[in-house]
Design a protein around this motif. Structure first.
Motif, short mmCIF file in Angstrom:
data_model
loop_
_atom_site.label_atom_id
_atom_site.label_comp_id
_atom_site.label_asym_id
_atom_site.label_seq_id
_atom_site.Cartn_x
_atom_site.Cartn_y
_atom_site.Cartn_z
N ASN A 222 46.03 20.30 53.81
CA ASN A 222 46.52 19.60 52.63
C ASN A 222 47.71 18.72 52.98
OD1 ASN A 222 44.57 20.96 51.20
ND2 ASN A 222 45.98 22.47 50.32
N THR A 223 48.58 19.22 53.87
CA THR A 223 49.74 18.44 54.30
C THR A 223 49.29 17.18 55.03
OG1 THR A 223 51.09 20.43 54.49
CG2 THR A 223 51.85 18.48 55.67
N LYS A 224 48.27 17.32 55.88
CA LYS A 224 47.75 16.15 56.58
C LYS A 224 47.18 15.12 55.60
CE LYS A 224 46.47 18.47 60.89
NZ LYS A 224 45.36 18.81 61.80
N MET A 225 46.48 15.61 54.58
CA MET A 225 45.93 14.70 53.57
C MET A 225 47.05 13.95 52.88
SD MET A 225 42.92 17.08 51.91
CE MET A 225 42.60 15.88 50.62
N ALA A 226 48.13 14.67 52.52
CA ALA A 226 49.27 14.03 51.87
C ALA A 226 49.91 13.00 52.79
CB ALA A 226 50.30 15.08 51.45
N ALA A 227 49.97 13.32 54.08
CA ALA A 227 50.58 12.40 55.04
C ALA A 227 49.77 11.12 55.15
CB ALA A 227 50.68 13.07 56.40
N MET A 228 48.42 11.25 55.18
CA MET A 228 47.58 10.06 55.27
C MET A 228 47.69 9.21 54.02
SD MET A 228 44.13 11.33 57.26
CE MET A 228 43.80 12.72 56.18
N GLU A 229 47.77 9.88 52.84
CA GLU A 229 47.93 9.13 51.60
C GLU A 229 49.26 8.41 51.57
OE1 GLU A 229 47.44 11.95 48.54
OE2 GLU A 229 45.28 12.21 48.84
N MET A 230 50.29 9.04 52.10
CA MET A 230 51.61 8.43 52.12
C MET A 230 51.61 7.19 53.01
SD MET A 230 55.22 10.13 53.21
CE MET A 230 55.14 11.22 51.82
N GLY A 231 50.93 7.31 54.15
CA GLY A 231 50.91 6.18 55.06
C GLY A 231 50.06 5.03 54.56
N ALA A 232 49.05 5.34 53.72
CA ALA A 232 48.12 4.29 53.28
C ALA A 232 48.51 3.67 51.96
CB ALA A 232 46.71 4.88 53.17
N GLY A 233 49.19 4.41 51.12
CA GLY A 233 49.45 3.92 49.77
C GLY A 233 50.79 3.26 49.63
N GLY A 234 50.85 2.29 48.74
CA GLY A 234 52.12 1.67 48.39
C GLY A 234 52.55 0.61 49.38
N ALA A 235 53.36 -0.33 48.89
CA ALA A 235 53.87 -1.39 49.74
C ALA A 235 55.01 -0.87 50.59
CB ALA A 235 54.34 -2.56 48.87
N ASN B 212 42.60 42.11 36.70
CA ASN B 212 42.32 40.86 37.41
C ASN B 212 43.46 40.54 38.39
OD1 ASN B 212 39.93 40.26 35.83
ND2 ASN B 212 41.33 39.75 34.15
N TYR B 213 43.10 40.09 39.57
CA TYR B 213 44.12 39.73 40.55
C TYR B 213 44.85 38.46 40.11
CZ TYR B 213 42.51 43.23 43.86
OH TYR B 213 42.20 44.43 44.47
N LEU B 214 46.19 38.51 40.20
CA LEU B 214 47.00 37.36 39.77
C LEU B 214 46.93 36.22 40.78
CD1 LEU B 214 50.17 39.21 38.42
CD2 LEU B 214 48.28 38.24 37.11
N TRP B 215 46.78 36.56 42.06
CA TRP B 215 46.66 35.53 43.10
C TRP B 215 45.21 35.10 43.23
CZ3 TRP B 215 44.03 34.75 47.67
CH2 TRP B 215 44.50 33.75 48.52
N GLN B 216 44.99 33.81 43.37
CA GLN B 216 43.65 33.28 43.56
C GLN B 216 43.67 32.27 44.69
OE1 GLN B 216 40.76 34.21 42.03
NE2 GLN B 216 41.95 35.80 40.99
N PRO B 217 42.64 32.26 45.56
CA PRO B 217 42.63 31.34 46.70
C PRO B 217 42.35 29.91 46.27
CG PRO B 217 40.56 32.52 46.57
CD PRO B 217 41.45 33.10 45.49
N SER B 218 42.53 28.99 47.22
CA SER B 218 42.17 27.59 46.99
C SER B 218 40.68 27.50 46.68
CB SER B 218 42.49 26.75 48.23
OG SER B 218 43.85 26.84 48.56
N LEU B 219 40.34 26.70 45.70
CA LEU B 219 38.93 26.54 45.33
C LEU B 219 38.28 25.38 46.05
CD1 LEU B 219 39.17 27.19 41.47
CD2 LEU B 219 38.51 28.78 43.29
N GLN B 220 39.08 24.41 46.50
CA GLN B 220 38.54 23.28 47.24
C GLN B 220 39.65 22.67 48.08
OE1 GLN B 220 37.34 20.95 43.74
NE2 GLN B 220 38.85 19.42 44.30
N ALA B 221 39.25 21.88 49.07
CA ALA B 221 40.23 21.25 49.96
C ALA B 221 41.17 20.37 49.15
CB ALA B 221 39.52 20.43 51.02
N GLY B 222 42.45 20.44 49.48
CA GLY B 222 43.45 19.65 48.77
C GLY B 222 44.16 20.40 47.68
N GLN B 223 43.68 21.61 47.35
CA GLN B 223 44.31 22.40 46.30
C GLN B 223 45.00 23.62 46.91
OE1 GLN B 223 41.41 23.50 43.37
NE2 GLN B 223 41.36 21.47 42.44
N PRO B 224 46.18 23.96 46.37
CA PRO B 224 46.89 25.14 46.87
C PRO B 224 46.34 26.41 46.24
CG PRO B 224 48.16 24.12 45.13
CD PRO B 224 46.94 23.25 45.32
#
Length: 418
Positions: free
Chosen positions: A88-101, A326-338
């Motif tokens: 997820n951190t890598k995805m954020a890094a790529m978005e940071m490098g690609a987005g915005g002027a 019910n367990y209070l903690w739940q795993p990531s459901l898809q890539a990009g989500q914590p």
């Protein structure tokens, strides 16, 4: 402080998150979905084995092998989640490098900066970026690169609001409220009502530095991008120091950290300190206390609320259940989500205290509205070939501040003591 002397041949730019290796699966983009699937399967197994362990304990059976099995699965889940978080951190890094002027690169100054780093020349070209104290400001693109990398490497920078300031300090007026009103008839007199009061919140500042070095021969012969190398050294060291300061810094020569604003201290904030909720058990955390923490936060701040804790605390909270089992903690459901706790995202902050008596082990709230990080505009670099011959040192500094914005946006959990 980590060692400042680094051999260029051994340097790897550390802004990217490391690839986690879990059960032979690498946390790169090609198999992020596979990692998520493995995490969900592991959590399903964990729930079954943990339930079996609890059933045996109720029956008076304390099987150490079963307990060990549960802990091993729990640790595997932590590793899988860490690998997903790295992706997820890598995805954020790529978005940071690609987005915005991005700022236009000052070619003349950047070339002069490279020449100055290698040989110490190009003084005339560098003078247009000279600071009052004789240091050199870095090229705007290089400066921006370091700032971007700090956001990726430092969890607190990713969570909190960050503001650049051009002056020597920063203060903010706080509305202490106090306005009153009344009901009147059409012709009734209108008496004066109370006027709201204002308070002032100041922010702690400090200068953070890194001082990597290399021999002049290495600089002369190297074909690497020196700007990239130095930026890699700086962002890792700055993030390491900043991370501790933004969480628990005492305000002396550094920013005052978030945890130091817990209610009960002195000179915290015009609106008071951050409320502390008990953990519900001596040296431990209960499921009910997690829900108490969530509902202690005013609803107006829950939209962007997150939990923050270290990985060891996550291992403990993974076993917690609500009153319905019910367990209070739940795993990531898809890539990009914590992963989530009680429906809210969890941020892994290594500098948060672990579960121990009287420790503030969990923070919950809207971090962007609760804590502000301040950057004094400009990173400065001073080339020093004299202090430690034959090494050339690159003394790099950045002024950083931070402090509490609004205590109402955040809550802490304190672990109960005996």
């Amino acid at each position: 402080m980590k060692s400042n002397r680094v051999m260029i041949g051994a340097i790897a730019i550390a802004a990217s998150a490391p690839r986690g290796i879990v059960s032979g699966v690498r946390a790169d983009g090609s198999n992020a979905t596979q990692l998520v699937q493995q995490l969900q399967q592991a959590f399903a197994t964990f729930k079954d084995e943990h339930t079996r362990q609890l059933t045996e304990l109720k029956a008076g059976i304390n099987d150490p092998l079963q307990a060990s099995k549960v802990e091993k699965i729990n640790a595997d889940i932590a590793n899988l989640q860490a690998a997903i978080d790295a992706h997820n951190t890598k995805m954020a890094a790529m978005e940071m490098g690609a987005g915005g002027a991005r700022p236009l690169k000052d070619r003349e100054y950047s070339e002069a900066f490279q020449a100055h780093m290698r040989r110490g020349d190009a003084q005339a070209a560098l003078s247009k970026g000279a600071a009052d104290d004789g240091g050199y400001t870095s090229p705007i693109e290089w400066d921006r690169t370091i700032t971007d990398k700090l956001v990726i490497v430092s969890p607190m920078r990713a969570l909190c609001s960050v503001q650049s300031v051009g002056g020597t300090g920063y203060k903010k007026l706080v509305n202490l409220r106090g306005t009153t009103s009344g009901w009147v008839g059409e012709t009734d007199a209108r008496d004066e009502t109370n006027t709201p009061k204002l308070g002032e919140q100041a922010y702690g500042w400090g200068e953070i530095y890194a001082n990597p070095s290399a021999t002049q021969q290495m600089l002369d012969d190297s074909e690497i991008n020196l700007e990239q190398w130095l930026a890699g050294e700086v962002d890792v060291e700055f993030a390491y120091q900043e991370g501790k300061a933004f969480v628990s810094g005492d305000g002396t020569k550094k920013p005052r950290g978030l945890l130091t604003y817990a209610a009960g201290g002195a000179n915290l904030h015009p609106l008071g300190g951050i409320e502390v909720i008990g953990s519900g058990a001596v040296g431990a955390i209960t499921g009910d206390s997690i829900l108490d923490l969530v509902y202690a936060l005013p609803e107006t701040f829950t939209g962007n609320a997150k939990f923050a804790m270290n990985r060891n605390t996550m291992l403990r909270i993974r076993k917690l259940k609500d009153s319905d089992g019910n367990y209070l903690w739940q795993p990531s459901l898809q890539a990009g989500q914590p992963s989530t706790l009680a429906g809210y995202a969890i941020a892994d902050i290594p500098d948060m205290p672990g579960v121990a008596a009287n420790a503030l082990s969990i923070a919950f709230g809207d971090f962007k509205r609760a804590y502000k990080i301040l950057d004094r505009v400009g990173v400065r670099v001073l080339r020093d070939p004299y202090t430690k011959k034959p090494y050339v040192m690159f003394y790099t500094t950045k002024r950083v501040g931070g402090g509490l914005e609004n205590p109402e946006c955040m809550k802490f959990m304190k672990i109960a003591a005996a």
